[in-house]
Write a protein that holds these residues in place. Structure first.
Motif, PDB file in Angstrom:
ATOM      1  N   ALA A  57      -2.778  -0.238   2.265  1.00 35.39           N
ATOM      2  CA  ALA A  57      -1.353   0.027   2.413  1.00 35.39           C
ATOM      3  C   ALA A  57      -1.045   0.153   3.900  1.00 35.39           C
ATOM      4  CB  ALA A  57      -0.981   1.317   1.681  1.00 35.39           C
ATOM      5  N   ARG A  58       0.169  -0.247   4.273  1.00 32.88           N
ATOM      6  CA  ARG A  58       0.537  -0.175   5.694  1.00 32.88           C
ATOM      7  C   ARG A  58       2.042  -0.027   5.839  1.00 32.88           C
ATOM      8  NH1 ARG A  58       2.214  -5.450   7.401  1.00 32.88           N
ATOM      9  NH2 ARG A  58       1.846  -6.976   5.751  1.00 32.88           N
ATOM     10  N   GLN A  59       2.444   0.305   7.038  1.00 32.40           N
ATOM     11  CA  GLN A  59       3.859   0.424   7.361  1.00 32.40           C
ATOM     12  C   GLN A  59       4.373  -0.935   7.844  1.00 32.40           C
ATOM     13  OE1 GLN A  59       5.957   3.134   7.186  1.00 32.40           O
ATOM     14  NE2 GLN A  59       4.293   4.243   6.175  1.00 32.40           N
ATOM     15  N   GLY A  60       5.556  -1.306   7.400  1.00 27.95           N
ATOM     16  CA  GLY A  60       6.198  -2.534   7.856  1.00 27.95           C
ATOM     17  C   GLY A  60       7.617  -2.233   8.273  1.00 27.95           C
ATOM     18  N   ILE A  61       8.294  -3.226   8.814  1.00 25.32           N
ATOM     19  CA  ILE A  61       9.673  -3.048   9.249  1.00 25.32           C
ATOM     20  C   ILE A  61      10.537  -4.091   8.552  1.00 25.32           C
ATOM     21  CG2 ILE A  61      11.261  -3.160  11.220  1.00 25.32           C
ATOM     22  CD1 ILE A  61       8.971  -2.216  12.972  1.00 25.32           C
ATOM     23  N   VAL A  69       9.293   0.553   6.191  1.00 29.21           N
ATOM     24  CA  VAL A  69       9.035   0.539   4.754  1.00 29.21           C
ATOM     25  C   VAL A  69       7.538   0.587   4.522  1.00 29.21           C
ATOM     26  CG1 VAL A  69      11.137  -0.685   4.104  1.00 29.21           C
ATOM     27  CG2 VAL A  69       9.105  -1.978   4.673  1.00 29.21           C
ATOM     28  N   GLU A  70       7.138   1.148   3.392  1.00 30.62           N
ATOM     29  CA  GLU A  70       5.736   1.219   3.019  1.00 30.62           C
ATOM     30  C   GLU A  70       5.372  -0.051   2.247  1.00 30.62           C
ATOM     31  OE1 GLU A  70       1.935   2.831   2.701  1.00 30.62           O
ATOM     32  OE2 GLU A  70       3.621   3.634   3.831  1.00 30.62           O
ATOM     33  N   ILE A  71       4.355  -0.759   2.702  1.00 25.30           N
ATOM     34  CA  ILE A  71       3.849  -1.941   2.003  1.00 25.30           C
ATOM     35  C   ILE A  71       2.620  -1.492   1.218  1.00 25.30           C
ATOM     36  CG2 ILE A  71       2.902  -4.262   2.250  1.00 25.30           C
ATOM     37  CD1 ILE A  71       4.507  -4.437   4.903  1.00 25.30           C
TER      38      ILE A  71
END
Length: 90
Positions: A57-61, A69-71
Motif C-alpha cells: 500500500a502507498r500514498q498517491g496524489i 489518497v491511499e492506494i
C-alpha cells in the motif's frame, strides 16, 4: 497482433487447423492464468517468466484535486523476458 492473428500464425507454423490452434492457445493461457492465481511462476525457457508480485500500500496524489489518497496493496503480474527473446528484439 491480436488473438485471431496469433491463432492464424500458430496454425500456419504448426501445420494444424485454426480450431486446434485456438484450443491450444486457450488451454495455454488458462494454464498460465491458473498457475499465476496460485502464486506459481511460469518459466518458458527462451521466452520468459511470468510471476506475481505483491505491491505494498502507498500514498498517491489525485492529479485533479491534488488530494493525497491511499492506494491499496495488490498483486500484479510481471513478465521478465528470457535472454533469447531479449536478443531477438534488439
Amino acid at each position: 497482433m491480436n488473438k485471431t492473428e496469433l491463432v492464424n500464425a500458430i496454425a500456419e507454423k504448426a501445420g494444424i487447423s485454426k480450431v486446434d490452434a485456438k484450443n491450444a492457445l486457450d488451454a495455454a493461457v488458462e494454464a498460465i492464468s491458473d498457475a499465476l492465481v496460485n502464486n506459481d511462476k511460469v518459466a518458458l525457457i527462451g521466452f520468459g517468466t511470468f510471476a506475481t508480485v505483491e505491491k505494498a500500500a502507498r500514498q498517491g496524489i489525485n492529479p485533479r484535486t491534488k488530494e493525497t489518497v491511499e492506494i491499496a496493496a495488490r498483486k500484479v503480474v510481471k513478465f521478465k523476458p528470457g535472454a533469447e527473446l531479449a536478443a531477438k528484439v534488439k
